[in-house]
Motif scaffolding. Structure first.
Motif, mmCIF file in Angstrom:
data_model
loop_
_atom_site.group_PDB
_atom_site.id
_atom_site.type_symbol
_atom_site.label_atom_id
_atom_site.label_comp_id
_atom_site.label_asym_id
_atom_site.label_seq_id
_atom_site.Cartn_x
_atom_site.Cartn_y
_atom_site.Cartn_z
ATOM 1 N N ARG A 1 0.808 -1.223 0.000
ATOM 2 C CA ARG A 1 0.000 0.000 0.000
ATOM 3 C C ARG A 1 0.836 1.266 0.000
ATOM 4 O O ARG A 1 0.429 2.286 -0.563
ATOM 5 N N SER A 2 2.005 1.212 0.623
ATOM 6 C CA SER A 2 2.892 2.384 0.629
ATOM 7 C C SER A 2 3.982 2.278 -0.429
ATOM 8 O O SER A 2 4.838 3.168 -0.518
ATOM 9 N N GLY A 3 3.971 1.210 -1.202
ATOM 10 C CA GLY A 3 4.953 1.005 -2.250
ATOM 11 C C GLY A 3 6.118 0.159 -1.794
ATOM 12 O O GLY A 3 6.618 0.317 -0.681
ATOM 13 N N ARG A 4 6.551 -0.764 -2.663
ATOM 14 C CA ARG A 4 7.715 -1.611 -2.392
ATOM 15 C C ARG A 4 8.536 -1.728 -3.659
ATOM 16 O O ARG A 4 7.995 -1.813 -4.774
ATOM 17 N N ALA A 5 9.852 -1.747 -3.503
ATOM 18 C CA ALA A 5 10.742 -1.922 -4.640
ATOM 19 C C ALA A 5 10.510 -3.289 -5.274
ATOM 20 O O ALA A 5 10.305 -4.287 -4.584
ATOM 21 N N MET A 6 10.549 -3.351 -6.595
ATOM 22 C CA MET A 6 10.274 -4.591 -7.311
ATOM 23 C C MET A 6 11.463 -5.544 -7.353
ATOM 24 O O MET A 6 11.291 -6.741 -7.610
ATOM 25 N N ALA A 7 12.667 -5.056 -7.135
ATOM 26 C CA ALA A 7 13.855 -5.912 -7.214
ATOM 27 C C ALA A 7 13.710 -7.104 -6.273
ATOM 28 O O ALA A 7 13.469 -6.947 -5.074
ATOM 29 N N GLY A 8 13.821 -8.295 -6.818
ATOM 30 C CA GLY A 8 13.760 -9.515 -6.022
ATOM 31 C C GLY A 8 12.363 -9.972 -5.662
ATOM 32 O O GLY A 8 12.207 -11.019 -5.022
ATOM 33 N N VAL A 9 11.335 -9.234 -6.041
ATOM 34 C CA VAL A 9 9.956 -9.592 -5.684
ATOM 35 C C VAL A 9 9.433 -10.638 -6.664
ATOM 36 O O VAL A 9 9.485 -10.459 -7.881
ATOM 37 N N LEU A 10 8.919 -11.746 -6.116
ATOM 38 C CA LEU A 10 8.315 -12.809 -6.912
ATOM 39 C C LEU A 10 6.875 -12.985 -6.457
ATOM 40 O O LEU A 10 6.628 -13.279 -5.279
ATOM 41 N N LEU A 11 5.947 -12.811 -7.357
ATOM 42 C CA LEU A 11 4.535 -12.876 -7.005
ATOM 43 C C LEU A 11 3.743 -13.641 -8.060
ATOM 44 O O LEU A 11 3.987 -13.517 -9.255
ATOM 45 N N ASP A 12 2.817 -14.439 -7.616
ATOM 46 C CA ASP A 12 1.673 -14.900 -8.399
ATOM 47 C C ASP A 12 0.553 -14.958 -7.378
ATOM 48 O O ASP A 12 0.142 -16.022 -6.913
ATOM 49 N N THR A 13 0.074 -13.777 -6.996
ATOM 50 C CA THR A 13 -0.644 -13.574 -5.741
ATOM 51 C C THR A 13 -1.913 -12.777 -5.964
ATOM 52 O O THR A 13 -1.913 -11.766 -6.680
ATOM 53 N N ALA A 14 -2.994 -13.229 -5.337
ATOM 54 C CA ALA A 14 -4.263 -12.504 -5.383
ATOM 55 C C ALA A 14 -4.407 -11.639 -4.130
ATOM 56 O O ALA A 14 -4.257 -12.128 -3.006
ATOM 57 N N PHE A 15 -4.699 -10.372 -4.339
ATOM 58 C CA PHE A 15 -4.929 -9.426 -3.261
ATOM 59 C C PHE A 15 -6.396 -8.993 -3.284
ATOM 60 O O PHE A 15 -7.009 -8.875 -4.347
ATOM 61 N N GLY A 16 -6.939 -8.741 -2.099
ATOM 62 C CA GLY A 16 -8.317 -8.269 -1.982
ATOM 63 C C GLY A 16 -8.381 -6.929 -1.285
ATOM 64 O O GLY A 16 -7.365 -6.305 -0.983
ATOM 65 N N GLY A 17 -9.596 -6.494 -1.020
ATOM 66 C CA GLY A 17 -9.773 -5.232 -0.311
ATOM 67 C C GLY A 17 -9.242 -4.047 -1.073
ATOM 68 O O GLY A 17 -8.796 -3.063 -0.467
ATOM 69 N N ALA A 18 -9.271 -4.101 -2.403
ATOM 70 C CA ALA A 18 -8.818 -2.978 -3.212
ATOM 71 C C ALA A 18 -9.924 -1.931 -3.258
ATOM 72 O O ALA A 18 -10.991 -2.162 -3.833
ATOM 73 N N THR A 19 -9.684 -0.803 -2.635
ATOM 74 C CA THR A 19 -10.697 0.246 -2.515
ATOM 75 C C THR A 19 -10.096 1.598 -2.858
ATOM 76 O O THR A 19 -8.880 1.801 -2.762
ATOM 77 N N PRO A 20 -10.932 2.569 -3.237
ATOM 78 C CA PRO A 20 -10.434 3.919 -3.477
ATOM 79 C C PRO A 20 -9.965 4.568 -2.181
ATOM 80 O O PRO A 20 -10.462 4.256 -1.092
ATOM 81 N N ARG A 21 -8.998 5.464 -2.299
ATOM 82 C CA ARG A 21 -8.626 6.282 -1.150
ATOM 83 C C ARG A 21 -9.796 7.184 -0.780
ATOM 84 O O ARG A 21 -10.542 7.642 -1.654
ATOM 85 N N PRO A 22 -9.997 7.473 0.520
ATOM 86 C CA PRO A 22 -11.135 8.306 0.923
ATOM 87 C C PRO A 22 -11.154 9.681 0.255
ATOM 88 O O PRO A 22 -12.233 10.252 0.045
#
Length: 309
Positions: free
Chosen positions: A206-227
């Motif tokens: 949510r606050s941002g993470r560097a992509m270097a070394g990140v491995l994902l095949d991942t489902a995330f939920g709770g994706a909502t607009p900022r207030p």
């Protein structure tokens, strides 16, 4: 000049000033999105099979259905196992369909496809997708209409690979508007427990993470607009320290997002798919966030890509 049709069928280009997109006939997939010649989504040659599902439209379900089995009104259904190595049905029924163009103007193209009754899917649907480019970027509009005589549940997703201009993926930061993650079986990538909150987790983007070394095949939920979002959109971002970047925005109905990192995207190497979805993996069995259409009812939602910097 060769008359041979590319693997992905006819190619439909749309433009607005320096903004350009190319959409394929087969799969109605986004193959190119660029501004001033700078790419903001990963691309591939028209003669190639879309790598890693690039640009695919995922209807009438995104992600996976365990064993291809689900139930409609107590009637067991058996879908083809299109991910046989994991024993799943994956990414819907229209990825390899030749879609019909119903509108093609300078800056807009609209295509539709029938989902006819077939083994594992007894309910007829008409789905369409519209791509439009303007000064703000790319807007994609999905519609689904129930042509049958009974209510039918479904989900919608899409499989773009957003790109932060000419920046290398591993030099970028990924920020997701998602507050939970779906625990899955690592072998079959199917949910094993309800989504869990991301606080304190290394999967919290949510606050941002560097992509270097990140491995994902991942489902995330709770994706909502900022207030404080003036347009009430869900926003995911891939950005580079130089200021280059791309935003994938979506209507709130796209409350789920699958993120997949590819190490071998052709001509690119590391790439990241950010896949907005209306429901989680195996939703045809869990029922979570499925959309239900009554006979003759239709549904519509939008997402898009916006260059940053």
């Amino acid at each position: 000049m060769s008359d041979r049709v590319p693997t992905t069928g006819r190619q439909f280009e749309i433009r607005h000033d320096a903004t350009r997109a190319v959409v394929t006939e087969v799969g109605a997939a986004l193959r190119v999105f660029e501004v001033d010649g700078v790419p903001y989504s990963e691309t591939y040659a028209a003669d190639d099979t879309p790598p890693g599902g690039a640009g695919a439209v995922l209807v009438p379900w995104p992600n996976r259905v365990a064993d291809g089995r689900w139930t409609l009104e107590r009637e067991p259904q058996q879908l083809a196992l299109t991910e046989p190595e994991r024993g799943n049905a994956i990414h819907g029924l229209v990825r390899h369909t030749a879609w019909t163009v119903v509108e093609h103007a300078e800056s807009t193209v609209v295509l539709n496809a029938m989902v006819p009754p077939q083994p594992g899917w007894p309910a007829p649907l008409l789905t369409s997708i519209g791509y439009h480019v303007d000064a703000a970027g790319l807007t994609v509009t999905h519609t689904v209409e129930n042509l049958g005589a009974r209510a039918v549940p479904f989900g919608v997703g899409v499989h773009p690979y957003p790109r932060a201009g000419r920046a290398e993926t591993d030099e970028c930061t990924l920020r997701l508007a998602a507050g939970s993650v779906v625990p899955v079986d690592p072998e079959r990538l199917l949910p094993v427990r309800p989504p869990r909150a991301l606080e304190g987790s290394e999967q919290d983007f949510r606050s941002g993470r560097a992509m270097a070394g990140v491995l994902l095949d991942t489902a995330f939920g709770g994706a909502t607009p900022r207030p404080d979002d003036p347009d009430g959109k869900v926003r995911h971002r891939l950005t580079h320290p130089s200021g280059q970047g791309v935003e994938l925005w979506a209507d709130p109905v796209f409350g789920w997002v699958q993120v997949y990192t590819a190490d071998d995207y052709p001509g690119r190497g590391r790439a990241v798919a950010i896949e907005p979805m209306t429901c989680p993996p195996d939703a045809l069995n869990s029922g979570t966030d499925l959309i239900v259409l009554s006979p003759a009812e239709s549904w519509m939602a939008r997402w898009g890509l916006r260059p940053l910097g």
